[in-house]
Enzyme design. Structure first.
Site, PDB file in Angstrom:
ATOM      1  NE  ARG A  45       8.532 -30.947  15.818  1.00 49.16           N
ATOM      2  CZ  ARG A  45       9.796 -30.614  15.509  1.00 49.16           C
ATOM      3  NH1 ARG A  45      10.511 -31.386  14.713  1.00 49.16           N
ATOM      4  NH2 ARG A  45      10.332 -29.504  15.993  1.00 49.16           N
ATOM      5  CG  HIS A  46       7.518 -28.606  11.370  1.00 48.62           C
ATOM      6  ND1 HIS A  46       7.156 -28.081  12.589  1.00 48.62           N
ATOM      7  CD2 HIS A  46       8.831 -28.930  11.463  1.00 48.62           C
ATOM      8  CE1 HIS A  46       8.208 -28.061  13.386  1.00 48.62           C
ATOM      9  NE2 HIS A  46       9.229 -28.582  12.734  1.00 48.62           N
ATOM     10  N   GLY A  95      -2.175  -5.757   8.171  1.00 49.31           N
ATOM     11  CA  GLY A  95      -3.337  -5.755   7.264  1.00 49.31           C
ATOM     12  C   GLY A  95      -3.097  -6.656   6.068  1.00 49.31           C
ATOM     13  CG  ASP A 116      -0.346   0.189   2.534  1.00 53.18           C
ATOM     14  OD1 ASP A 116       0.904   0.279   2.606  1.00 53.18           O
ATOM     15  OD2 ASP A 116      -1.080   0.269   3.534  1.00 53.18           O
ATOM     16  CG  HIS A 117      -0.603   4.788   1.624  1.00 53.77           C
ATOM     17  ND1 HIS A 117      -1.714   3.979   1.719  1.00 53.77           N
ATOM     18  CD2 HIS A 117      -0.467   5.378   2.830  1.00 53.77           C
ATOM     19  CE1 HIS A 117      -2.236   4.099   2.926  1.00 53.77           C
ATOM     20  NE2 HIS A 117      -1.497   4.936   3.627  1.00 53.77           N
ATOM     21  CB  CYS A 176       0.754  -2.541   4.770  1.00 51.18           C
ATOM     22  SG  CYS A 176       0.607  -3.721   6.130  1.00 51.18           S
ATOM     23  N   GLY A 177       2.202  -0.686   6.421  1.00 54.24           N
ATOM     24  CA  GLY A 177       2.875   0.018   7.509  1.00 54.24           C
ATOM     25  C   GLY A 177       3.420  -0.938   8.555  1.00 54.24           C
ATOM     26  CB  THR A 178       1.859  -2.992  11.011  1.00 57.15           C
ATOM     27  OG1 THR A 178       0.652  -3.346  10.309  1.00 57.15           O
ATOM     28  CG2 THR A 178       1.659  -1.673  11.742  1.00 57.15           C
ATOM     29  N   GLY A 179       2.632  -4.634   8.300  1.00 58.23           N
ATOM     30  CA  GLY A 179       2.587  -6.012   7.791  1.00 58.23           C
ATOM     31  C   GLY A 179       1.288  -6.704   8.182  1.00 58.23           C
ATOM     32  NE  ARG A 216       3.270 -30.015  15.365  1.00 61.85           N
ATOM     33  CZ  ARG A 216       4.420 -30.042  16.010  1.00 61.85           C
ATOM     34  NH1 ARG A 216       5.412 -29.239  15.648  1.00 61.85           N
ATOM     35  NH2 ARG A 216       4.589 -30.866  17.017  1.00 61.85           N
ATOM     36  NE  ARG A 230       3.156   4.349   7.822  1.00 61.39           N
ATOM     37  CZ  ARG A 230       1.872   4.645   7.630  1.00 61.39           C
ATOM     38  NH1 ARG A 230       0.943   4.183   8.458  1.00 61.39           N
ATOM     39  NH2 ARG A 230       1.506   5.398   6.608  1.00 61.39           N
ATOM     40  CG  HIS A 252       9.101 -24.858  12.767  1.00 63.24           C
ATOM     41  ND1 HIS A 252       9.139 -24.765  14.148  1.00 63.24           N
ATOM     42  CD2 HIS A 252      10.241 -25.515  12.403  1.00 63.24           C
ATOM     43  CE1 HIS A 252      10.246 -25.340  14.595  1.00 63.24           C
ATOM     44  NE2 HIS A 252      10.939 -25.786  13.559  1.00 63.24           N
ATOM     45  CG  ASN A 253       4.830 -21.458  10.740  1.00 66.18           C
ATOM     46  OD1 ASN A 253       5.756 -20.822  11.217  1.00 66.18           O
ATOM     47  ND2 ASN A 253       3.937 -22.081  11.506  1.00 66.18           N
TER      48      ASN A 253
HETATM   49  C1  RB5 Z   1      -1.806   2.706   6.568  1.00 70.77           C
HETATM   50  O1  RB5 Z   1      -1.876   3.909   7.254  1.00 70.77           O
HETATM   51  C2  RB5 Z   1      -1.649   1.537   7.533  1.00 70.77           C
HETATM   52  O2  RB5 Z   1      -2.778   1.419   8.312  1.00 70.77           O
HETATM   53  C3  RB5 Z   1      -1.366   0.284   6.741  1.00 70.77           C
HETATM   54  O3  RB5 Z   1      -0.239   0.472   5.971  1.00 70.77           O
HETATM   55  C4  RB5 Z   1      -1.103  -1.011   7.518  1.00 70.77           C
HETATM   56  O4  RB5 Z   1      -0.178  -0.829   8.532  1.00 70.77           O
HETATM   57  C5  RB5 Z   1      -2.274  -1.807   7.894  1.00 70.77           C
HETATM   58  O5  RB5 Z   1      -2.185  -2.899   8.451  1.00 70.77           O
END
Ligand code: RB5
Length: 152
Positions: free
Chosen positions: A132-133, A70, A8-9, A65-68, A136, A109, A98-99
């Site tokens: 074993r994985h 979403g 995303d942005h 994305c910002g955190t991974g 699972r 971010r 394992h996964n």
């Molecule tokens: C965008 O502002 C932020 O919410 C998105 O990039 C992400 O972190 C969502 O999980």
């Protein structure tokens, strides 16, 4: 490998870094956007990446994305997708061992480009351990089937 790549942005700048890292390692990239830092909605781009993996058109997907978060939440809605948020090297390694994660998500971010490059290297090169994985992962697929998903 063929890798679907999206963001995303918030992940737009890091996506280019990841694309260069993948290209240097000889991987083929399907760039699913977004293509600017204009505000957009992460479910759209996560779905584009995950659809490629779920349909078998790409062996792996990477979504930023910002955190991974979403990106992973969305990608894991698609059949056969095992998306893992990896903002550190240990998680990246074990998400493969394992996964057998087939989609990597990262938070632009949360981590810098140097760590992201290392994560991508480790994640692309680490094999699934099996044993074993595998049992699972069969159970995981069973959960998906019980709740309406189908195999990819
Ligand atoms: C965008 O502002 C932020 O919410 C998105 O990039 C992400 O972190 C969502 O999980």
């Amino acid at each position: 490998m063929r890798v679907a790549l999206g963001c995303d942005h918030a992940g737009f700048i890091l996506k280019d870094v990841v694309a260069e890292t993948l290209a240097r390692a000889g991987h083929e990239i399907l760039d699913e956007g977004t293509f600017s830092d204009e505000s957009c909605d992460w479910p759209e781009f996560a779905e584009r990446v995950a659809r490629r993996v779920s349909a078998g058109e790409a062996e792996r997907g990477i979504a930023i994305c910002g955190t991974g978060l979403g990106m992973a939440m969305t990608a894991n809605k698609l059949p056969g997708v095992r998306a893992a948020v990896c903002n550190d090297l240990y998680t990246a390694r074990y998400s493969r061992l394992h996964n057998d994660a087939n989609v990597l998500t990262m938070g632009a971010r949360v981590i810098g480009s140097g760590v992201a490059e290392e994560i991508v290297h480790i994640w692309m090169e680490t094999p699934f351990e099996g044993g074993r994985h595998s049992r699972r992962l069969d159970l995981l697929a069973e959960v998906e089937r019980r709740h309406g998903g189908k195999e990819a």
